[in-house]
Design an enzyme around this catalytic site. Structure first.
Site, PDB file in Angstrom:
ATOM      1  N   GLU A 146      48.514 -17.421 -17.780  1.00 12.22           N
ATOM      2  CA  GLU A 146      47.226 -16.922 -18.281  1.00 12.22           C
ATOM      3  C   GLU A 146      46.845 -15.591 -17.632  1.00 12.22           C
ATOM      4  OE1 GLU A 146      44.269 -19.995 -17.912  1.00 12.22           O
ATOM      5  OE2 GLU A 146      44.938 -20.938 -19.773  1.00 12.22           O
ATOM      6  N   GLU A 186      49.319 -25.742 -23.169  1.00  9.99           N
ATOM      7  CA  GLU A 186      48.368 -26.572 -22.425  1.00  9.99           C
ATOM      8  C   GLU A 186      47.260 -27.040 -23.348  1.00  9.99           C
ATOM      9  OE1 GLU A 186      46.510 -24.699 -19.109  1.00  9.99           O
ATOM     10  OE2 GLU A 186      48.355 -23.793 -18.409  1.00  9.99           O
TER      11      GLU A 186
HETATM   12  C1  GLA Z   1      44.295 -23.160 -17.579  1.00 11.70           C
HETATM   13  C2  GLA Z   1      45.363 -23.014 -16.509  1.00 11.70           C
HETATM   14  C3  GLA Z   1      45.722 -24.318 -15.862  1.00 11.70           C
HETATM   15  C4  GLA Z   1      44.499 -25.158 -15.602  1.00 11.70           C
HETATM   16  C5  GLA Z   1      43.754 -25.348 -16.901  1.00 11.70           C
HETATM   17  C6  GLA Z   1      42.547 -26.215 -16.773  1.00 11.70           C
HETATM   18  O1  GLA Z   1      44.771 -23.359 -18.829  1.00 11.70           O
HETATM   19  O2  GLA Z   1      46.509 -22.386 -16.982  1.00 11.70           O
HETATM   20  O3  GLA Z   1      46.391 -24.032 -14.658  1.00 11.70           O
HETATM   21  O4  GLA Z   1      43.683 -24.517 -14.679  1.00 11.70           O
HETATM   22  O5  GLA Z   1      43.320 -24.093 -17.348  1.00 11.70           O
HETATM   23  O6  GLA Z   1      41.942 -26.424 -18.024  1.00 11.70           O
END
Ligand code: GLA
Length: 664
Positions: free
Chosen positions: A158, A311
């Site tokens: 991210e 995710e």
């Molecule tokens: C993001 C991050 C993860 C985690 C999630 C929690 O997507 O990439 O490491 O922190 O948020 O929702």
């Protein structure tokens, strides 16, 4: 000569839907790893993402490597038939880096340092950070490129940081020099004649740091472009290293959904696999539509090919004000929705819920309740269903949408500046409103960049392109000229690419296209305020427009200052909507325009709340409500999830899903 092979998601999925998630075994004793593997096998997990936040473990001191634990995990996964998406750990540098090299830490616009102790505390422009990131990436690539468990590389995590520090200042200046060549050109583009901002030396040009009053909007716009580019350089540097060692292994980096920071069109073009992190709020009554929007955007960035949910949450997240769990069935429904809209991977943050650290209340596939908890039991059921769908679905495409919604990060950035007329007019919210109307009308849309080839679409929708390049305007004109239907929302084509308002307040050719003689004034509305128009209420915005003589149809405002002036204009196949019609009115309007353009809903007679998507010759039906509904599906089908024969209708209960194949 064999064709050179470009890696793709297919190299990782190998005919299955990937199912699994971020696995952070370094948080657990090794005995737990074996329990993890037992449960993964039980749930049909076939993919885990390792190493996302492992830098301090892999490199506990500068230059020291500890790979033994990761070797054991890679072997353990392989021995159990579980593929690995291996991450470079570069989004969370170890504390020693900040201590020994404070210049690697980013600074905010006030000059305050972002210290270690959380994550993402790296300056994208720091030469030292980039050197260490390249070194650990190189060593990971050397060690694991040939490992049989490796299915994909996951670069960083991210990308989302901004930096106003000293090295970022130098890099920003270099970026501007490359873009403008001369200070005169920069002064012209930034309109520095205003407020005595003219620059006489490159060293006077800064990132937009804390200032007394509103900052120069063109400078801020360029800083956002620069930040996206600087982060992209970091990604590319790591991508090139892993690709050199394993040209056959696909590479991705996970985007945040609808995230302002990165120009996702540019980024996606540099990935083998487009992957997304998507977290609709279970309490949002339109959470399913938000999910659909994110899926449509991601699929479009993947050029219509399969993409990856990297995710999502099996239950609650822990970063909203109040974090609600997912009611029984919702995780399954939203996961299958992603598959319907083109995903070949359904993965989670994270596999096992943490017991320590900031995310101990964020759900995992294995929650604190363990294997007997509802969350794991539901995940297990989903894993079995995805395995059923795998060979029919993986590597197939969503039936080509006939509608494109245009989105450009430059327009989003420019429209979000200080000094605009309404802070209520939020680009992603406006885009969401238009997408929702299409979703509720049971049509499936792609997203497209305004300079993309649009000729395959019957209808192009422009929710909020406040800024448009000349090339984008040419593209829209050519599209309509060649027979396409275009519908645009308020403030389309107001500014050029330097955020300079176009003469007449809106590009002249666009005014001619829509039949607008004069755009006298913008009339933004207060939060909750509406404006009456014939047959509907408008929200958010209205405009004082004088129609040209050659306009074909006008729906007028009624009452108030704008009485009788056009709320909606149509000239030929070009429609202009100068307000944001309330949801049901926008849905009706768009459904009518779509029908006029020859676009049909995915399936006739769908009850409200039932979503239908066709992918790979299958019909996915997704019921987002709780009451039983009957869905008409003429003909004989077989439901791949239940094996049941379906003749003419299918019953769906609470959060029900059917995946129908035409019966032979
Ligand atoms: C993001 C991050 C993860 C985690 C999630 C929690 O997507 O990439 O490491 O922190 O948020 O929702």
């Amino acid at each position: 000569m064999p064709e050179p092979h470009s890696p793709s998601l297919g190299d990782a999925t190998r005919g299955r839907i990937l199912f699994g998630g971020d696995y952070n075994p370094e948080q657990w004793p090794e005995e737990t790893w074996h329990d993890d593997v037992r449960l993964m096998r039980d749930a049909g997990v076939n993919s885990v993402t390792l190493g996302v936040f492992s830098w301090a473990r892999l490199e506990p001191q500068p230059g020291v490597r500890e790979f033994g634990w990761l070797d054991r995990l890679m072997d353990l996964m392989h021995g159990n038939g579980i593929g690995v998406v291996l991450a470079t750990p570069t989004s969370s540098p170890p504390p020693w880096m900040g201590r020994l090299h404070p210049e690697t830490l980013p600074r905010d616009e006030d000059g305050r340092t972002e210290w270690w102790g959380s994550r993402q505390h790296f300056s994208h422009s720091s030469a030292v950070y980039r050197r260490y990131a390249a070194a650990i990436t190189e060593d990971l690539a050397v060690r694991y490129s040939g490992h049989p468990a490796l299915r994909m590389w996951h670069i960083n995590n991210e990308y989302c940081t901004y930096d106003w520090g000293d090295e970022a200042e130098d890099a920003f200046r270099g970026w501007l020099q490359a873009k403008y060549g001369t200070l005169d050109a920069l002064n012209e583009a930034w309109g520095t004649a205003f407020w005595s901002q003219g620059y006489g030396d490159w060293y006077e040009v800064l990132p937009p740091r804390r200032a007394h009053y509103m900052k120069n909007p063109a400078q801020v716009l360029d800083f956002k472009r620069f930040t996206s580019d600087a982060l992209l350089e970091c990604y590319l540097a790591e991508r090139d290293i892993v690709a050199r060692h394993s040209p056959h292994i696909p590479v991705t980096t996970n985007f945040m959904a609808v995230w302002q920071g990165l120009d996702a069109w540019q980024w996606a073009a540099q990935e083998d696999v487009v992957s997304i992190d998507v977290y609709p709020d279970p309490r949002d009554p339109f959470g399913a539509q938000y999910g659909a929007l994110v899926h449509d955007m991601t699929r479009s960035q993947a050029h219509g090919g399969p993409w990856m949910v990297m995710e999502q949450a099996a239950g609650p997240v822990n970063w909203r004000g109040v974090n609600h769990p997912k009611p029984a069935g919702l995780n399954r429904l939203w996961s299958l929705q992603a598959v319907a809209r083109g995903a070949d991977a359904v993965c989670y943050f994270q596999w096992r819920q943490s017991r320590q650290g900031s995310e101990k209340f964020h759900s995992g596939m294995v929650g604190h309740a363990g294997e007997h908890g509802r969350t794991f039991q539901e995940a297990k059921r989903l894993g079995a269903e995805l395995a059923l769908l795998g060979d029919k679905v993986a590597d197939t495409r969503v039936e080509a949408p006939e509608i494109a919604v245009l989105l450009d990060w430059n327009a989003w950035w420019a429209s979000a500046q200080d000094g605009r007329l309404s802070s209520e007019a939020d680009c992603p919210e406006i885009v969401r409103a238009w997408h929702r109307a299409l979703w509720e009308a049971h049509t499936v849309a792609d997203f497209a960049h305004p300079e993309h080839d649009l000729s395959a679409y019957k209808l192009v929708v422009v929710p909020h392109l406040y800024l448009m390049t000349d090339a984008a305007i040419d593209n829209l004109l050519a599209y309509v000229h060649q027979g396409g239907t275009l519908v645009a929302g308020f403030q389309t084509g107001i500014a050029d690419e330097d955020d300079r308002v176009r003469e007449g307040g809106m590009d002249r050719r666009l005014r001619e296209l829509f039949g607008i003689r004069t755009l006298h004034e913008w009339w933004p509305l207060d939060a909750g305020e509406t404006v009456d128009a014939e047959g509907f209420h408008g929200t958010l915005w209205s405009e004082e427009i004088e129609a040209a003589d050659d306009v074909d149809a006008v729906t007028p405002y009624k009452g108030g200052e704008l009485d009788g002036l056009p709320a909606v204009l149509r000239k030929g196949r070009a429609w202009y909507v100068s307000t944001l019609p309330e949801p049901h009115a926008l849905r009706t309007l768009l459904a009518d325009i779509a029908a006029g353009a020859g676009v049909r809903p995915t399936l006739a007679g769908l009850p409200a709340g039932v979503e239908a998507v066709r992918r790979g010759g299958l019909l996915f039906l997704l019921h987002h409500g709780r009451d039983r509904v009957t869905v008409p599906v003429p003909g004989r089908h077989r439901d791949l999830l239940t094996g049941a024969e379906v003749i003419d209708t299918v019953e769906l209960g609470r959060y029900g899903v059917a995946v129908l194949e035409v019966a032979a």
